[in-house]
Write a protein that holds these residues in place. Structure first.
Motif, PDB file in Angstrom:
ATOM      1  N   ILE A   1     -67.152 -22.439  -9.380  1.00  0.00           N
ATOM      2  CA  ILE A   1     -67.100 -23.893  -9.554  1.00  0.00           C
ATOM      3  C   ILE A   1     -65.731 -24.335 -10.069  1.00  0.00           C
ATOM      4  O   ILE A   1     -65.160 -25.331  -9.610  1.00  0.00           O
ATOM      5  N   ILE A   2     -65.177 -23.571 -11.036  1.00  0.00           N
ATOM      6  CA  ILE A   2     -63.936 -23.983 -11.676  1.00  0.00           C
ATOM      7  C   ILE A   2     -62.714 -23.679 -10.821  1.00  0.00           C
ATOM      8  O   ILE A   2     -61.654 -24.293 -10.989  1.00  0.00           O
ATOM      9  N   ARG A   3     -62.829 -22.774  -9.845  1.00  0.00           N
ATOM     10  CA  ARG A   3     -61.661 -22.380  -9.045  1.00  0.00           C
ATOM     11  C   ARG A   3     -61.077 -23.550  -8.256  1.00  0.00           C
ATOM     12  O   ARG A   3     -59.858 -23.777  -8.299  1.00  0.00           O
ATOM     13  N   PRO A   4     -61.871 -24.335  -7.525  1.00  0.00           N
ATOM     14  CA  PRO A   4     -61.266 -25.479  -6.818  1.00  0.00           C
ATOM     15  C   PRO A   4     -60.698 -26.531  -7.759  1.00  0.00           C
ATOM     16  O   PRO A   4     -59.739 -27.228  -7.412  1.00  0.00           O
ATOM     17  N   VAL A   5     -61.279 -26.653  -8.949  1.00  0.00           N
ATOM     18  CA  VAL A   5     -60.723 -27.589  -9.936  1.00  0.00           C
ATOM     19  C   VAL A   5     -59.330 -27.130 -10.354  1.00  0.00           C
ATOM     20  O   VAL A   5     -58.388 -27.929 -10.447  1.00  0.00           O
ATOM     21  N   ASN A   6     -59.193 -25.824 -10.595  1.00  0.00           N
ATOM     22  CA  ASN A   6     -57.876 -25.275 -10.929  1.00  0.00           C
ATOM     23  C   ASN A   6     -56.883 -25.485  -9.786  1.00  0.00           C
ATOM     24  O   ASN A   6     -55.715 -25.821 -10.017  1.00  0.00           O
ATOM     25  N   ASP A   7     -57.340 -25.268  -8.560  1.00  0.00           N
ATOM     26  CA  ASP A   7     -56.464 -25.460  -7.405  1.00  0.00           C
ATOM     27  C   ASP A   7     -55.979 -26.910  -7.329  1.00  0.00           C
ATOM     28  O   ASP A   7     -54.797 -27.173  -7.068  1.00  0.00           O
ATOM     29  N   ALA A   8     -56.896 -27.844  -7.564  1.00  0.00           N
ATOM     30  CA  ALA A   8     -56.519 -29.263  -7.503  1.00  0.00           C
ATOM     31  C   ALA A   8     -55.522 -29.611  -8.610  1.00  0.00           C
ATOM     32  O   ALA A   8     -54.543 -30.328  -8.381  1.00  0.00           O
ATOM     33  N   LEU A   9     -55.753 -29.090  -9.815  1.00  0.00           N
ATOM     34  CA  LEU A   9     -54.841 -29.373 -10.927  1.00  0.00           C
ATOM     35  C   LEU A   9     -53.458 -28.787 -10.682  1.00  0.00           C
ATOM     36  O   LEU A   9     -52.442 -29.384 -11.051  1.00  0.00           O
ATOM     37  N   GLN A  10     -53.392 -27.620 -10.044  1.00  0.00           N
ATOM     38  CA  GLN A  10     -52.101 -26.983  -9.800  1.00  0.00           C
ATOM     39  C   GLN A  10     -51.328 -27.656  -8.677  1.00  0.00           C
ATOM     40  O   GLN A  10     -50.097 -27.590  -8.653  1.00  0.00           O
TER      41      GLN A  10
ATOM     42  N   ILE B   1     -51.920 -35.777 -23.874  1.00  0.00           N
ATOM     43  CA  ILE B   1     -53.051 -35.464 -22.999  1.00  0.00           C
ATOM     44  C   ILE B   1     -52.568 -35.116 -21.602  1.00  0.00           C
ATOM     45  O   ILE B   1     -53.058 -34.168 -20.960  1.00  0.00           O
ATOM     46  N   ALA B   2     -51.583 -35.868 -21.093  1.00  0.00           N
ATOM     47  CA  ALA B   2     -51.036 -35.572 -19.760  1.00  0.00           C
ATOM     48  C   ALA B   2     -50.407 -34.179 -19.733  1.00  0.00           C
ATOM     49  O   ALA B   2     -50.597 -33.417 -18.777  1.00  0.00           O
ATOM     50  N   ILE B   3     -49.674 -33.838 -20.774  1.00  0.00           N
ATOM     51  CA  ILE B   3     -49.067 -32.500 -20.859  1.00  0.00           C
ATOM     52  C   ILE B   3     -50.144 -31.431 -20.866  1.00  0.00           C
ATOM     53  O   ILE B   3     -50.039 -30.406 -20.174  1.00  0.00           O
ATOM     54  N   SER B   4     -51.188 -31.647 -21.648  1.00  0.00           N
ATOM     55  CA  SER B   4     -52.258 -30.650 -21.768  1.00  0.00           C
ATOM     56  C   SER B   4     -53.013 -30.471 -20.458  1.00  0.00           C
ATOM     57  O   SER B   4     -53.347 -29.343 -20.074  1.00  0.00           O
ATOM     58  N   LEU B   5     -53.290 -31.566 -19.763  1.00  0.00           N
ATOM     59  CA  LEU B   5     -53.981 -31.468 -18.472  1.00  0.00           C
ATOM     60  C   LEU B   5     -53.151 -30.677 -17.469  1.00  0.00           C
ATOM     61  O   LEU B   5     -53.679 -29.877 -16.689  1.00  0.00           O
ATOM     62  N   TYR B   6     -51.841 -30.899 -17.488  1.00  0.00           N
ATOM     63  CA  TYR B   6     -50.970 -30.213 -16.539  1.00  0.00           C
ATOM     64  C   TYR B   6     -50.833 -28.725 -16.873  1.00  0.00           C
ATOM     65  O   TYR B   6     -50.708 -27.890 -15.977  1.00  0.00           O
ATOM     66  N   ALA B   7     -50.876 -28.388 -18.168  1.00  0.00           N
ATOM     67  CA  ALA B   7     -50.573 -27.022 -18.594  1.00  0.00           C
ATOM     68  C   ALA B   7     -51.802 -26.153 -18.824  1.00  0.00           C
ATOM     69  O   ALA B   7     -51.651 -24.964 -19.152  1.00  0.00           O
ATOM     70  N   VAL B   8     -53.005 -26.681 -18.658  1.00  0.00           N
ATOM     71  CA  VAL B   8     -54.198 -25.927 -19.037  1.00  0.00           C
ATOM     72  C   VAL B   8     -54.577 -24.854 -18.023  1.00  0.00           C
ATOM     73  O   VAL B   8     -55.216 -23.850 -18.377  1.00  0.00           O
ATOM     74  N   VAL B   9     -54.173 -25.009 -16.761  1.00  0.00           N
ATOM     75  CA  VAL B   9     -54.631 -24.089 -15.717  1.00  0.00           C
ATOM     76  C   VAL B   9     -54.209 -22.638 -15.981  1.00  0.00           C
ATOM     77  O   VAL B   9     -55.027 -21.728 -15.835  1.00  0.00           O
ATOM     78  N   PRO B  10     -52.942 -22.355 -16.354  1.00  0.00           N
ATOM     79  CA  PRO B  10     -52.596 -20.953 -16.632  1.00  0.00           C
ATOM     80  C   PRO B  10     -53.454 -20.325 -17.723  1.00  0.00           C
ATOM     81  O   PRO B  10     -53.788 -19.129 -17.646  1.00  0.00           O
ATOM     82  N   ALA B  11     -53.813 -21.110 -18.737  1.00  0.00           N
ATOM     83  CA  ALA B  11     -54.676 -20.565 -19.796  1.00  0.00           C
ATOM     84  C   ALA B  11     -56.024 -20.146 -19.224  1.00  0.00           C
ATOM     85  O   ALA B  11     -56.572 -19.090 -19.584  1.00  0.00           O
ATOM     86  N   ILE B  12     -56.577 -20.954 -18.322  1.00  0.00           N
ATOM     87  CA  ILE B  12     -57.866 -20.613 -17.711  1.00  0.00           C
ATOM     88  C   ILE B  12     -57.740 -19.383 -16.824  1.00  0.00           C
ATOM     89  O   ILE B  12     -58.505 -18.419 -16.948  1.00  0.00           O
ATOM     90  N   ARG B  13     -56.770 -19.398 -15.933  1.00  0.00           N
ATOM     91  CA  ARG B  13     -56.630 -18.312 -14.948  1.00  0.00           C
ATOM     92  C   ARG B  13     -56.310 -16.979 -15.616  1.00  0.00           C
ATOM     93  O   ARG B  13     -56.909 -15.954 -15.290  1.00  0.00           O
ATOM     94  N   TYR B  14     -55.338 -16.967 -16.541  1.00  0.00           N
ATOM     95  CA  TYR B  14     -54.941 -15.698 -17.157  1.00  0.00           C
ATOM     96  C   TYR B  14     -56.021 -15.161 -18.086  1.00  0.00           C
ATOM     97  O   TYR B  14     -56.184 -13.945 -18.213  1.00  0.00           O
ATOM     98  N   THR B  15     -56.752 -16.053 -18.760  1.00  0.00           N
ATOM     99  CA  THR B  15     -57.848 -15.583 -19.606  1.00  0.00           C
ATOM    100  C   THR B  15     -58.923 -14.914 -18.765  1.00  0.00           C
ATOM    101  O   THR B  15     -59.392 -13.810 -19.083  1.00  0.00           O
ATOM    102  N   GLU B  16     -59.322 -15.574 -17.677  1.00  0.00           N
ATOM    103  CA  GLU B  16     -60.341 -14.985 -16.804  1.00  0.00           C
ATOM    104  C   GLU B  16     -59.860 -13.672 -16.194  1.00  0.00           C
ATOM    105  O   GLU B  16     -60.590 -12.660 -16.204  1.00  0.00           O
TER     106      GLU B  16
END
Length: 690
Positions: free
Chosen positions: A534-543, A567-582
């Motif tokens: 579910i979260i993978r396409p969300v990450n793709d869209a954010l990137q 908030i804008a900075i955090s939204l843009y930068a959150v994807v690497p944290a999700i991907r690398y953690t997983e």
């Protein structure tokens, strides 16, 4: 195996106390001397004036060349835009769908159909063709320059480190900082935006070319040399074919970088493309239009990403002949469809023009009203979130606990007794690190405690430089420590120290938010395949979403101000944290997890005590990427009210002060490169320890 502890000894105590003592000495000296508390203006150097003088000599010298290039590029761009906008959208759509089916099958074809339908229904077809024209012209230029730079770095090993530093500067230098020099060279218009896009998109191709060539197995080179190949023949017949997968990745990433730049390029382009639609919507507070236009760029990015990935991923040497035969039929069919579309446009110009210039069926004003109603309904919750982050995270980092802890917000103030208890806690935590044989960690604990108490803005500059150099030395050695010291010295003499520090604390706050939210999401994704899907396409869209689009929800929910930028900075930068953690958690050995289960660990204990410590190198690399993303987003966030280096670039644009803009851009690069190198060094140490 029994764990051993190091007792208190003189060398360990000295190593733990030396740096904190120096920091406290600088703070004490700052109370006595204004020159220690803030860098004296008389010591500053007119760097921006020198850059302006250099540009004043350079621009007239090369203006005939840039004018010639601008003229040729203008003709090419006008021809391409005219062609794409002249053809009926069903013809262009049919061609894209046909290529999508060949590149990725039914699934990619369905994605392309959905993307095209969205673009047509929102009424952005004409603007999409203009954006596509910019990308089509910018990407080949970026790919060529990147390939040549990567090739040069490969053939000149002694220059490789310097060229990699150039790549770092190109990748981290804010695009806004070189918009003004480009305006001086190419004038206001789409060509300046096109050149800016091409420059921004060069580093991925250069890095991937260098990486692909250096990773060619040595055995292949030896076989080529034994066969009598010259250096050129070995490159063409052995090394470039072996590096093709990495170069294909570079082409893909270059295309994505170009698409992410289109809104920024619109600032100096004045071009009726999708980027301009986003920008004009933001300026007129038409958030619905901005959001819809931003999603158009996302749709284009996703389709191009999948098509290029499918084409380049399937281009293997063993099936190149079959691939070419198949693509020959696709290209012929596409040409026939385009020709038929051109004939239709010529035969029925009024009908086809109506198709292409349709306004769509989306009511932007209605969408605006829905968004505003949502914000009004949950305004109390949004305000509570904003106040919590500002009072308990942003202010403590900016002015320190001594200034941020107030009875109104925290319920108490930093009285002498509470301050003494805070200091005693820091000393106890430091002593615990010494007992574990970690004097450097003990010193870092004490320095961090002092920094949090005083705040980044009030922290004396000599202490900041000493602490940064010490951190760089502990992470990667003396060379990086010297580079860090020289970098911070440059920031001081330019007079940009205070904006630099404000940028630093914004990055720190954004990284904390991303590490918490992204880490939590990554942990859940690592434990649940369904949630991961579910979260993978969300990450793709954010990137793939352009940076300016992240300002839309930030402005919508929190209005103009520093918090909206955060908030804008955090939204843009959150994807690497999700991907690398997983990825890090999923890479932990199954045997290790089974052992943890056998000794009675619960799933939570297994995650906290086994998976996270084992995945620390991957998590640290993710943190590195979060920091790089946050720094990249800082100049964009400055448009909504952040007072840091990005604001200096906007001041430079407003005053036509190219020197100030370039100087602030260099400071951005130095901040990013130093943080990158320090975290890389720590990651290498952790990897070696494992």
């Amino acid at each position: 195996m029994k764990r051993t502890h190091t007792t208190f000894n003189a060398p360990a105590l000295f190593r733990a106390a030396a740096m904190p003592a120096l920091v406290l000495l600088c703070i004490g000296a700052g109370e006595l001397s204004p020159a220690v508390e803030s860098f004296p203006q008389s010591w500053m150097f007119p760097v921006s004036s020198l850059i302006n003088s250099a540009l004043g000599w350079l621009v007239p010298t090369i203006l005939p060349i840039t004018s010639f290039v601008s003229g040729i590029t203008t003709v090419l761009l006008a021809a391409l835009v005219g062609t794409l906008q002249y053809l009926p959208w069903p013809a262009v759509a049919a061609t894209v769908v046909l290529i999508s089916f060949k590149a990725g099958g039914m699934r990619l074809m369905a994605i392309s159909v959905g993307a095209i339908a969205y673009i047509v229904l929102t009424g952005f077809w004409q603007q999409s063709m203009a954006t596509l024209s910019l990308v089509v012209l910018a990407v080949p230029l970026s790919v060529l320059i990147g390939f040549l730079l990567g090739l040069g770095a490969f053939f000149l090993p002694r220059m490789r480190r310097a060229l990699e530093l150039v790549f770092d500067f190109m990748q981290t230098f804010p695009a806004f900082a070189y918009l003004l020099p480009l305006l001086l060279l190419f004038g206001f218009g789409p060509i300046a935006g096109l050149i800016a896009t091409a420059i921004y998109a060069v580093p991925p191709m250069a890095r991937c070319t260098l990486s692909g060539l250096t990773e060619v197995p040595e055995e292949r080179r030896e076989v080529a040399e034994m066969s009598g190949c010259t250096t050129w023949q070995r490159l063409v017949w052995v090394e470039l074919p072996s590096a093709r997968p990495m170069m294909a990745l570079g082409f893909n990433q270059t295309t994505m970088a170009a698409l992410s730049m289109v809104i920024t390029a619109s600032i100096i382009g004045g071009f009726d493309d999708v980027g301009w639609a986003v920008l004009s919507g933001l300026r007129s507070a038409d958030l619905g239009k901005s959001l819809m236009a931003g999603l158009v760029i996302v749709m284009i990015s996703v389709v191009i990403d999948r098509i290029t990935g499918g084409i380049l991923g399937s281009a293997r040497p063993h099936n190149a002949g079959r691939l070419n035969a198949g693509w020959r039929a696709i290209l012929l069919s596409s040409a026939a469809i385009m020709t038929l579309g051109a004939i239709m446009r010529y035969a029925q110009p009024a009908v086809v023009s109506g198709w292409n210039e349709g306004r769509g069926i989306v009511d932007f004003q209605g969408l605006n009203q829905v968004l505003l109603a949502f914000v009004a309904r949950y305004s109390d919750v949004l305000e509570a979130i904003k106040n919590a982050v500002l009072y308990y995270l942003v202010l403590p980092l900016r002015v320190g606990l001594s200034g941020a802890v107030l009875p109104l917000t925290w319920g108490f103030s930093m009285t002498p007794g509470i301050t003494a208890a805070y200091g005693a806690l820091a000393v106890l935590l430091s002593a615990r690190q010494i007992l574990r044989g970690r004097p450097s960690a003990a010193a870092a604990t004490l320095c961090l405690a002092v920094l949090i108490y005083t705040g980044l803005v009030a922290f004396p500059w000599p202490a900041a430089i000493a602490l940064a150099m010490w951190s760089a030395w502990r992470a990667a050695g003396l060379r990086l420590a010297l580079f860090t010291g020289l970098s911070l010295g440059f920031v001081l003499v330019t007079g940009l120290w205070v904006p630099f520090v404000k940028s630093l604390y914004l990055v720190v706050v954004a990284v904390v938010l991303c590490a918490f939210a992204g880490g939590l999401i990554g942990i859940i994704a690592a434990r649940s395949d369904r949630f991961s899907a579910i979260i993978r396409p969300v990450n793709d869209a954010l990137q793939t979403m352009p940076q300016f689009v992240f300002l839309i929800p930030a402005l919508m929910f929190f209005k103009v101000g520093e918090f909206a930028g955060l908030i804008a900075i955090s939204l843009y930068a959150v994807v690497p944290a999700i991907r690398y953690t997983e990825a890090g958690l999923r890479s932990v050995s199954a045997n290790l997890l089974e052992t943890a289960t056998q000794i009675g660990c619960t799933p939570l204990q297994s995650t906290l005590l086994v998976q996270l410590p084992t995945a620390r190198p991957a998590l640290l690399l993710g943190l590195n990427q979060v920091i790089m993303s946050a720094i990249t987003m800082l100049p964009v966030a400055a448009t909504v009210g952040t007072a840091e280096l990005g604001q200096q670039i906007y001041i430079a644009l407003g005053k036509a002060d190219a020197g100030l803009g370039v100087t602030a851009g260099i400071v951005f690069c130095l901040l990013a490169i130093n943080l990158d190198r320090i975290l890389r060094g720590v990651a290498e140490r952790l990897r070696g320890a494992h």
